[in-house]
Design a protein around this motif. Structure first.
Motif, PDB file in Angstrom:
ATOM      1  N   GLU A 185       5.835  -8.464  -7.288  1.00 42.98           N
ATOM      2  CA  GLU A 185       5.260  -7.315  -6.471  1.00 42.98           C
ATOM      3  C   GLU A 185       5.813  -7.107  -5.125  1.00 42.98           C
ATOM      4  O   GLU A 185       6.419  -6.771  -4.828  1.00 42.98           O
ATOM      5  N   ARG A 186       5.383  -8.558  -4.783  1.00 40.52           N
ATOM      6  CA  ARG A 186       5.854  -8.399  -2.810  1.00 40.52           C
ATOM      7  C   ARG A 186       6.508  -7.757  -2.598  1.00 40.52           C
ATOM      8  O   ARG A 186       7.226  -6.898  -1.966  1.00 40.52           O
ATOM      9  N   PRO A 187       8.534  -8.067  -2.977  1.00 41.03           N
ATOM     10  CA  PRO A 187       9.629  -7.735  -2.476  1.00 41.03           C
ATOM     11  C   PRO A 187       9.511  -5.997  -2.634  1.00 41.03           C
ATOM     12  O   PRO A 187      10.265  -5.592  -1.980  1.00 41.03           O
ATOM     13  N   LYS A 188       8.825  -5.171  -3.469  1.00 39.60           N
ATOM     14  CA  LYS A 188       9.011  -4.157  -4.285  1.00 39.60           C
ATOM     15  C   LYS A 188       8.109  -2.928  -2.804  1.00 39.60           C
ATOM     16  O   LYS A 188       7.858  -2.517  -2.049  1.00 39.60           O
ATOM     17  N   ILE A 189       7.192  -3.793  -2.526  1.00 37.18           N
ATOM     18  CA  ILE A 189       5.729  -3.420  -1.726  1.00 37.18           C
ATOM     19  C   ILE A 189       6.070  -3.202  -0.296  1.00 37.18           C
ATOM     20  O   ILE A 189       6.375  -2.656   0.618  1.00 37.18           O
ATOM     21  N   VAL A 190       7.406  -4.613   0.060  1.00 34.97           N
ATOM     22  CA  VAL A 190       8.014  -5.029   1.305  1.00 34.97           C
ATOM     23  C   VAL A 190       8.669  -3.756   1.367  1.00 34.97           C
ATOM     24  O   VAL A 190       9.018  -2.809   2.071  1.00 34.97           O
ATOM     25  N   ASP A 191       9.683  -3.328   0.177  1.00 33.77           N
ATOM     26  CA  ASP A 191      10.724  -2.772   0.036  1.00 33.77           C
ATOM     27  C   ASP A 191      10.022  -0.489   0.671  1.00 33.77           C
ATOM     28  O   ASP A 191      10.907   0.200   1.311  1.00 33.77           O
ATOM     29  N   ALA A 192       8.694  -0.602  -0.131  1.00 30.25           N
ATOM     30  CA  ALA A 192       8.446   0.718   0.373  1.00 30.25           C
ATOM     31  C   ALA A 192       7.636   0.635   1.539  1.00 30.25           C
ATOM     32  O   ALA A 192       7.483   1.556   1.989  1.00 30.25           O
ATOM     33  N   ILE A 193       7.122  -0.417   2.576  1.00 30.39           N
ATOM     34  CA  ILE A 193       6.790  -0.195   3.564  1.00 30.39           C
ATOM     35  C   ILE A 193       7.715   0.322   4.696  1.00 30.39           C
ATOM     36  O   ILE A 193       8.060   0.905   5.144  1.00 30.39           O
ATOM     37  N   GLU A 194       9.107  -0.782   4.494  1.00 30.12           N
ATOM     38  CA  GLU A 194      10.171   0.036   5.052  1.00 30.12           C
ATOM     39  C   GLU A 194      10.841   1.173   4.595  1.00 30.12           C
ATOM     40  O   GLU A 194      11.377   2.112   5.563  1.00 30.12           O
ATOM     41  N   GLU A 195      10.724   1.597   3.811  1.00 26.24           N
ATOM     42  CA  GLU A 195      10.716   2.686   3.475  1.00 26.24           C
ATOM     43  C   GLU A 195       9.818   3.609   4.221  1.00 26.24           C
ATOM     44  O   GLU A 195       9.731   4.652   4.630  1.00 26.24           O
ATOM     45  N   ALA A 196       8.077   4.181   4.076  1.00 27.94           N
ATOM     46  CA  ALA A 196       7.622   4.729   4.470  1.00 27.94           C
ATOM     47  C   ALA A 196       8.282   4.540   6.043  1.00 27.94           C
ATOM     48  O   ALA A 196       7.678   5.744   6.748  1.00 27.94           O
ATOM     49  N   ARG A 197       8.507   3.718   6.843  1.00 33.10           N
ATOM     50  CA  ARG A 197       8.286   3.420   8.123  1.00 33.10           C
ATOM     51  C   ARG A 197       9.709   3.862   8.452  1.00 33.10           C
ATOM     52  O   ARG A 197      10.142   4.986   9.698  1.00 33.10           O
ATOM     53  N   ALA A 198      10.323   4.177   7.383  1.00 31.00           N
ATOM     54  CA  ALA A 198      12.136   4.991   8.451  1.00 31.00           C
ATOM     55  C   ALA A 198      11.496   6.099   8.172  1.00 31.00           C
ATOM     56  O   ALA A 198      11.873   7.008   8.788  1.00 31.00           O
ATOM     57  N   HIS A 199      10.128   6.891   7.741  1.00 28.89           N
ATOM     58  CA  HIS A 199       9.924   7.929   8.085  1.00 28.89           C
ATOM     59  C   HIS A 199       9.363   8.634   9.026  1.00 28.89           C
ATOM     60  O   HIS A 199       9.190   9.771   9.219  1.00 28.89           O
ATOM     61  N   ASN A 231       0.993   8.266   8.440  1.00 38.58           N
ATOM     62  CA  ASN A 231       1.868   8.711   7.531  1.00 38.58           C
ATOM     63  C   ASN A 231       1.144   7.556   6.110  1.00 38.58           C
ATOM     64  O   ASN A 231       1.078   6.622   6.048  1.00 38.58           O
ATOM     65  N   ALA A 232       0.954   8.826   5.281  1.00 39.28           N
ATOM     66  CA  ALA A 232      -0.219   8.338   4.124  1.00 39.28           C
ATOM     67  C   ALA A 232       1.111   7.078   3.279  1.00 39.28           C
ATOM     68  O   ALA A 232      -0.177   5.916   2.728  1.00 39.28           O
ATOM     69  N   GLU A 233       1.769   6.925   3.098  1.00 40.25           N
ATOM     70  CA  GLU A 233       2.039   6.138   2.302  1.00 40.25           C
ATOM     71  C   GLU A 233       2.391   4.961   3.012  1.00 40.25           C
ATOM     72  O   GLU A 233       2.948   3.967   2.411  1.00 40.25           O
ATOM     73  N   TYR A 234       2.854   4.915   3.899  1.00 43.65           N
ATOM     74  CA  TYR A 234       3.017   3.342   4.894  1.00 43.65           C
ATOM     75  C   TYR A 234       1.736   2.733   4.917  1.00 43.65           C
ATOM     76  O   TYR A 234       1.453   1.451   4.633  1.00 43.65           O
ATOM     77  N   HIS A 235       0.303   3.787   5.050  1.00 39.06           N
ATOM     78  CA  HIS A 235      -0.886   2.914   5.051  1.00 39.06           C
ATOM     79  C   HIS A 235      -1.210   2.092   4.043  1.00 39.06           C
ATOM     80  O   HIS A 235      -1.424   0.925   3.848  1.00 39.06           O
TER      81      HIS A 235
END
Length: 158
Positions: A27-41, A47-51
């Motif tokens: 699950e680790r890489p998926k979380i990193v991807d989600a953080i990167e995607e949310a950061r791009a917003h 940014n609720a997705e990022y938090h």
């Protein structure tokens, strides 16, 4: 240097822990991807997705650390290799209650305990009362509804 306390568990419990660890690590890489995607917003302060992704990352890392600790200190015990006439970790004990109704418990590790299926942790009051007892011994366990008395009827290593 302090010695690390072993964590006794059955083979099934060890396998379940290692499977959980593998899942969390995947699950680790998926979380990193989600953080990167949310950061791009953009603006991170609102940014609720990022938090949410950062919070999940913290939870996963804490779970991984906890499981790695248990796995590294695991003392795997196979009840089939045990024998004797005393109740020990891994034993399956048949008790008779005050109405001579049989009750079966297997004494297992904390991560494997499930009282509903008759698997109790070695640190539970019932298991602590049972460990070291033999067939024919009586035990007394204090529960919220009062004191309960049981007779050790059978000890098995299955």
């Amino acid at each position: 240097m302090a010695t690390m306390e072993k964590v006794p568990m059955l083979v099934e419990g060890y396998e379940r822990l290692t499977a959980d660890l593998k899942t969390l690590r995947e699950e680790r890489p998926k979380i990193v991807d989600a953080i990167e995607e949310a950061r791009a917003h953009g603006d991170l302060s609102e940014n609720a997705e990022y938090h949410a992704a950062k919070e999940r990352q913290g939870q996963v890392e804490a779970q991984i650390a906890e499981i790695e600790d248990k796995v590294s200190r695991a003392q795997i015990i196979d009840p089939k290799t045990l024998s004797g006439d005393k109740v020990v970790f891994g034993a399956t004990v048949t008790l008779l209650d005050e109405d001579d109704k049989p009750i079966r418990y297997q004494i297992v590790g904390q991560t494997e305990a499930d009282a509903g299926s008759g698997r109790i942790s070695y640190s539970s009051p019932m298991a602590r009362a049972l460990i070291g007892k033999q067939v024919g011994d009586e035990i007394e366990v204090t529960v919220p509804s009062g004191d309960k008395f049981y007779l050790v009827d059978k000890i098995e290593f299955i």
